[in-house]
Design an enzyme around this catalytic site. Structure first.
Site, PDB file in Angstrom:
ATOM      1  N   LYS A  83     -13.953   4.581   1.295  1.00  0.00           N
ATOM      2  CA  LYS A  83     -12.731   4.577   0.482  1.00  0.00           C
ATOM      3  C   LYS A  83     -12.940   3.749  -0.767  1.00  0.00           C
ATOM      4  O   LYS A  83     -13.434   2.635  -0.647  1.00  0.00           O
ATOM      5  CB  LYS A  83     -11.616   3.982   1.338  1.00  0.00           C
ATOM      6  CG  LYS A  83     -10.289   3.861   0.641  1.00  0.00           C
ATOM      7  CD  LYS A  83      -9.327   3.128   1.518  1.00  0.00           C
ATOM      8  CE  LYS A  83      -8.122   2.768   0.682  1.00  0.00           C
ATOM      9  NZ  LYS A  83      -7.354   1.732   1.192  1.00  0.00           N
ATOM     10  N   LYS A 140     -14.768  -0.151   2.445  1.00  0.00           N
ATOM     11  CA  LYS A 140     -13.576  -0.126   1.595  1.00  0.00           C
ATOM     12  C   LYS A 140     -13.831  -1.029   0.399  1.00  0.00           C
ATOM     13  O   LYS A 140     -14.041  -2.236   0.552  1.00  0.00           O
ATOM     14  CB  LYS A 140     -12.372  -0.613   2.393  1.00  0.00           C
ATOM     15  CG  LYS A 140     -11.099  -0.723   1.566  1.00  0.00           C
ATOM     16  CD  LYS A 140      -9.889  -0.994   2.426  1.00  0.00           C
ATOM     17  CE  LYS A 140      -8.653  -1.220   1.576  1.00  0.00           C
ATOM     18  NZ  LYS A 140      -7.460  -1.441   2.386  1.00  0.00           N
TER      19      LYS A 140
HETATM   20  C1  PBG Z   1      -3.917  -1.478   3.007  1.00  0.00           C
HETATM   21  C2  PBG Z   1      -4.309  -0.222   2.328  1.00  0.00           C
HETATM   22  C3  PBG Z   1      -4.412   0.075   0.957  1.00  0.00           C
HETATM   23  C4  PBG Z   1      -4.716   1.437   0.872  1.00  0.00           C
HETATM   24  C5  PBG Z   1      -4.820   1.914   2.166  1.00  0.00           C
HETATM   25  N1  PBG Z   1      -4.594   0.891   3.055  1.00  0.00           N
HETATM   26  C6  PBG Z   1      -4.143  -0.768  -0.232  1.00  0.00           C
HETATM   27  C7  PBG Z   1      -5.053  -1.851  -0.613  1.00  0.00           C
HETATM   28  O1  PBG Z   1      -6.059  -2.130   0.034  1.00  0.00           O
HETATM   29  O2  PBG Z   1      -4.676  -2.506  -1.586  1.00  0.00           O
HETATM   30  C8  PBG Z   1      -4.854   2.214  -0.404  1.00  0.00           C
HETATM   31  C9  PBG Z   1      -4.639   3.678  -0.270  1.00  0.00           C
HETATM   32  C10 PBG Z   1      -4.458   4.402  -1.567  1.00  0.00           C
HETATM   33  O3  PBG Z   1      -4.645   3.860  -2.671  1.00  0.00           O
HETATM   34  O4  PBG Z   1      -4.110   5.580  -1.498  1.00  0.00           O
HETATM   35  N2  PBG Z   1      -4.797  -2.525   2.834  1.00  0.00           N
END
Ligand code: PBG
Length: 330
Positions: free
Chosen positions: A252, A199
């Site tokens: 992601k 991520k």
């Molecule tokens: C929680 C989380 C996030 C997303 C998914 N889980 C936000 C972040 O990390 O700031 C983002 C998903 C999206 O942008 O569609 N941490």
């Protein structure tokens, strides 16, 4: 003057002559089984709320979440990823792991009416903390080891409520291992873990943070989410999550990270999920709304690219639209 070719003409266009031939030789497919739809559930609202920065996506009150499930299930979608927006936030993100929290209630409600759907629950603190960070803040930064037991507590409460998959997304080291141990200790060994393994600290989460009210109050997430310049580190994060017991690993965002998806799918023998995130959704929607792109073609082409790169599961805000098109409904 006649050109003398020393090789035959390779007539590759033969494979493209008719639509039937093209579909026979197609290397990449997309079915509803590949799609997982994110759903936002918000505590303390009576009506469904549109999310301004994500046209076509809504926040549902707990007692209306089954409207969304019913509608999407009708178009063939079987799996969902739940995000919670609590009524109150505090420094410890208590509502993320409260017995009566918004996600626990949503899971119970959905499973009661739709026991067969696959429910995944995002496990993170950022939607639940007053400061908007993904863990416990100590001396101005997020403390890894203080955060782990709270993530485990949240995961156990979602699994107990009936979640089929818990999806830790806080990017704390050893979050998958801690959750796997906690699930085993609570006799929840059948609950799958889908790690948000690679991520990246991405600007493409912008609209989500508006949707979930989870923008960090100070600083950024670069101390825990990955530097987008580091593909090798991404492979190491994925390997670590698999080693700690992740059943599914995720990359992601998706579109700006197709190389990471591709490498991961070649390297690891576990299902790969890719999250086509909020900003990727909104930029395409905005271009389509302006008439600059053909919406359907752009959605299909980009989703196919994510599948072609090697993702088995595509988590997408376009899931509902795609499912209708796959099923032949406009
Ligand atoms: C929680 C989380 C996030 C997303 C998914 N889980 C936000 C972040 O990390 O700031 C983002 C998903 C999206 O942008 O569609 N941490």
């Amino acid at each position: 003057m006649k050109t003398e070719w020393s090789y035959p003409i390779h007539r590759l266009r033969r494979l493209r002559r008719t639509e039937s031939i093209r579909s026979m030789v197609r290397e990449t497919t997309l079915t509803v089984d590949n799609l997982m739809a994110p759903i936002f559930v918000r505590e303390g609202i009576d009506n469904v709320e549109p999310i301004e920065s994500m046209p076509g996506i809504f926040r549902y009150p707990v007692d209306k979440v089954n409207d969304a499930i019913a509608r999407m299930q009708k178009s063939g979608i079987k799996s969902f990823l739940l995000f919670g927006v609590p009524r109150t936030k505090d420094a410890l993100g208590t509502q993320a792991y409260s017995e009566n929290g918004v996600i626990v209630r949503a899971i119970e409600r959905i499973k009661k009416e739709y026991p067969a759907v696959i429910l995944a629950a995002d496990v993170c603190l950022c939607e639940y903390t007053s400061h908007g960070h993904c863990g416990i803040v100590k001396n101005g930064s997020v403390d890894n080891d203080l955060t782990l037991p709270l993530l485990a507590k949240a995961a156990v409460s979602y699994a107990q409520a009936g979640a089929d998959i818990v999806a830790p997304s806080a990017m704390m080291d050893h979050q998958v291992g801690t959750i796997r141990n906690a699930l085993d200790d609570s006799d929840l060994k059948d609950c799958l873990i889908m790690g948000y393994s690679a991520k990246f600290a991405s600007c493409f989460y912008g609209p989500f943070r508006e949707a979930a009210g989870s923008r960090p109050e100070f600083g950024d997430r670069e101390g825990y989410q990955m530097d987008f310049r580091n593909p090798k580190q991404a492979m190491r994060e994925i390997a670590t999550d698999i080693n700690e017991g992740a059943d599914i690993v995720m990359v992601k965002p998706a579109l700006a990270y197709l190389d990471i998806i591709y490498q991961a799918s070649k390297r690891f023998d576990v299902p790969i999920a890719a999250y086509n995130v909020s900003g990727e959704y909104s930029m395409l929607k905005a271009a389509a709304a302006n008439g600059w792109l053909d919406e359907k073609k752009a959605i299909v082409e980009t989703t196919m690219a994510i599948r072609r790169a090697g993702a088995g599961i595509v988590i997408s805000y376009f899931a509902e639209q795609l499912a209708k098109w796959i099923g032949g409904v406009e």
